[in-house]
Each structure stands twice: as C-alpha cells, then as structure tokens.
Scaffold this motif. Structure first.
Motif, PDB file in Angstrom:
ATOM      1  N   PRO A   1     -72.177 -12.315 -69.084  1.00 50.45           N
ATOM      2  CA  PRO A   1     -73.452 -13.035 -69.086  1.00 50.45           C
ATOM      3  C   PRO A   1     -74.487 -12.314 -69.925  1.00 50.45           C
ATOM      4  O   PRO A   1     -74.239 -11.220 -70.462  1.00 50.45           O
ATOM      5  CB  PRO A   1     -73.835 -13.058 -67.605  1.00 50.45           C
ATOM      6  N   LYS A   2     -75.654 -12.884 -70.022  1.00 54.78           N
ATOM      7  CA  LYS A   2     -76.710 -12.326 -70.867  1.00 54.78           C
ATOM      8  C   LYS A   2     -77.070 -10.895 -70.490  1.00 54.78           C
ATOM      9  O   LYS A   2     -77.578 -10.136 -71.318  1.00 54.78           O
ATOM     10  CB  LYS A   2     -77.949 -13.214 -70.796  1.00 54.78           C
TER      11      LYS A   2
ATOM     12  N   GLN B   1     -69.718 -14.784 -74.076  1.00 55.23           N
ATOM     13  CA  GLN B   1     -69.186 -15.048 -72.745  1.00 55.23           C
ATOM     14  C   GLN B   1     -67.674 -14.919 -72.659  1.00 55.23           C
ATOM     15  O   GLN B   1     -67.133 -14.528 -71.619  1.00 55.23           O
ATOM     16  CB  GLN B   1     -69.605 -16.455 -72.294  1.00 55.23           C
TER      17      GLN B   1
ATOM     18  N   ARG C   1     -81.666 -16.750 -71.707  1.00 55.96           N
ATOM     19  CA  ARG C   1     -81.694 -17.429 -70.407  1.00 55.96           C
ATOM     20  C   ARG C   1     -82.180 -18.862 -70.588  1.00 55.96           C
ATOM     21  O   ARG C   1     -81.591 -19.803 -70.052  1.00 55.96           O
ATOM     22  CB  ARG C   1     -82.608 -16.688 -69.430  1.00 55.96           C
TER      23      ARG C   1
ATOM     24  N   GLU D   1     -79.677 -21.121 -72.581  1.00 51.14           N
ATOM     25  CA  GLU D   1     -78.487 -21.475 -71.812  1.00 51.14           C
ATOM     26  C   GLU D   1     -78.757 -22.532 -70.743  1.00 51.14           C
ATOM     27  O   GLU D   1     -77.813 -23.045 -70.138  1.00 51.14           O
ATOM     28  CB  GLU D   1     -77.871 -20.207 -71.213  1.00 51.14           C
TER      29      GLU D   1
END
Length: 334
Positions: free
Chosen positions: A12-13, A49, A290, A293
């Motif tokens: 994830p980020k 990812q 964030r 996405e």
C-alpha cells in the motif's frame, strides 16, 4: 545526491518513503531535467501494489513530469540547456525505468520529450503527457473517423477529460456524449460534451440511441457495450477488457505526438485539467496517492512544488564526452 520518493517492496501507499538517492547517469541521447512538477497516474499505484511489470527495487514512482533541461548527454540535438519541457518518461513497450518522476532530477531520452506549451504552467503541463497519449492511442486503435458519434464512459477522469476534448476539437466527432456523476455534469459539459449522462440516475440500457464509437476509460465494457452500434469499435484502456468485443488500447510514447497537439493547447482548444485538490506539495505524496486511489479525482492529481537542490557541476555520463551541464542556482526549499 537528490531527494526522491521510493519504495523497496510491493504494498500500500505506506511503503513509500522519502529518501536520498544518487543523481541518474546520463546515457547517449538523454536529457537531465530538473523536475518542477509531476502528475500521478493509476499505473503508479498499480505497479507499487503488485508485480504487474518486471521490477527491481528500489523504485521511484512517476511517469509524468514538467521541468527545465539542466544537462545533456552526447547526441542530444533538439533541446538546449534552460528549455522548459514536459513528457511521460516511461516507455511501456520496454522495461520501465526504476527512477521515475517523483525525484528532483530525471534522465530521459530526448525522443520522449517536447517543449512545454508557452501558455501552460509546469503544473498544467505535467497533467497532460500520459493521459493525452493514452487518449490519442484509443482513437487511433479504433480508427476513429471524422463525423462519427462517440460515447465516452468516464468523462471526468484524467484520461476522460482529454478524450472529450479531443473528440470535439481534434478528431471532429459529430456528437460527443459522456458519463459522469452528479457533481461533475456541468464540468464535463464545459469540456465540450454535447450531452452528459449522470450514471447515478440513468442506466446504459436507458440511453435511446446507439453510437459509432464507444470509448470506455474505466473498464465497464461488460455493461456499456449496449450503447454501441453492432459494428462500432469498442475501446477499453483497462486490462483485461471486460467484454469480448472490446479492444484494449495500449500506449505509444513519444514527444512527437505531444508536439502535434501544441497548436491546440496554445490556442486554448485543448485544456489541461487539474483536480481542485491539487497541487500537493512534494512532502505530501502519500496523501496525494491516498486521494488518487479513491477514484474520485476530477482531472489529474499533481505534485508541486519540488525541492530544488544545487546541482553539482559534474553528473555521471556513459558517453566518452562529458555531458553539458548547467548548475542550478535555486537552493532547497525544504
């Protein structure tokens, strides 16, 4: 050395970290560009990812950038030190670069680069390359013809905003219809759509007419195909296409296709569309991802300003002849 955002594992980020990495080594026919603004794309977080492309770590994400030429490798002939340029640095037909555009400086082949349109800021310019190259490829893949009608699924996104404008002002569509959500209807109309369908209120099956060309920017062909005429091309820019009739549109990356659009950009017919929450400063890259996405961006998510460290008078170069280098005079803002 230079500041850059990077990751050393898939995830994830939160795997992103702000670090310090060496300046890139200039190869033949490459430019060294001081990045002034960069744009984020879905491919940036999809690559982070999971292993959809062969990848060596660490990776600096980012495809789009706008900046200033500060170095030239041997063989460069089109650009000079000080030129303001923009481009997508990633050629998706080959191996993707580890060093993307979320860094102070990038090395990029001059064949991928174009001069920044004079009427655009760095932030506006960086929003265009990957999205507009993707948009153009879909029209070319489907062999779009002047005076055809077009139905665009997802007219408010980074690619969709440009598909609407290109259809109206570049490819000469007879009718441009696009979908979006309620808050964005007037916005998509302002881009040139003749009709905007609010997908929260109207289903594809309820659209009364059929279209010569279906351009799906969000991968909903399994449902949207019903608006296409029997022999109409159906273009899907996501992989894999969600309907057997859909044709996947890949990407041709070069500076030449950006140059072809220059008159349309400088005349105002083709506008850069930046999400209202942008630009995000260089220190807020994780927050920018964030937001991207969530899938709610209107136009492109842009990163600016960038730090501007002083460039040393020598940059590594694989050519036998030392590269031409100019020392950047701005001191770091961080």
């Amino acid at each position: 050395m230079q500041k850059a955002w990077l990751y050393e594992e898939y995830g994830p980020k939160e795997v992103l970290q702000l670090g310090v990495i060496p300046l890139p080594t200039l190869q033949h026919n490459q430019l060294l560009v001081q990045v002034r603004a960069a744009a984020l794309n879905p491919i940036d977080f999809k690559r982070r990812q999971r292993p959809i492309f062969p990848t060596e770590f660490p990776v600096v994400p980012g495809c789009d950038m706008a900046g200033i030429v500060v170095g030239k490798g041997g063989g460069v002939s089109k650009f000079e030190i000080g030129d303001e340029v923009y481009c997508n640095i990633q050629d998706f037909n080959g191996k993707l670069k580890q060093l993307g555009t979320l860094a102070e400086y990038v090395a990029v082949e001059e064949s991928l680069v174009a001069l920044k349109p004079t009427n655009l800021s760095f932030e506006e310019a960086t929003s265009l390359p990957l999205a507009v190259q993707t948009a153009i490829e879909g029209f070319e893949t489907g062999n779009f013809k002047e005076r055809q009608s077009i139905f665009i699924v997802g007219g408010a996104g980074g690619v969709g905003t440009l598909v609407v404008q290109l259809a109206k002002h570049f490819y000469g569509a007879s009718e441009v219809v696009a979908t979006t959500s309620t808050p964005k209807v007037d916005f998509v109309k302002s881009l040139g759509a003749d009709t905007v369908i609010d997908y929260t209120k109207q289903k594809y099956e309820e659209v009364p007419e059929k279209f010569d060309f279906l351009y799906d920017t969000i991968g909903d062909c399994k449902n949207s195909f019903v608006v296409a005429k029997d022999e109409a091309p159906i273009i899907d820019i996501t992989w894999p296409p969600s309907h057997s009739r859909a044709v996947y549109s890949s990407l041709t990356v070069c500076g030449e296709n950006l140059e072809k659009l220059r008159p349309y950009i400088e005349s105002g017919k083709l506008k850069a569309v930046i999400d209202p929450n942008s630009p995000y400063p260089f220190t807020d890259v994780i927050e920018a991802f964030r937001y991207l996405e969530t899938g709610r961006a209107r136009g492109k998510v842009v990163i600016s300003p960038f730090p501007s460290s002083i460039l040393p008078s020598y940059v590594p170069c694989e050519d036998n002849i030392p590269p031409e280098i100019v020392v950047a005079q701005k001191t770091s803002v961080y």
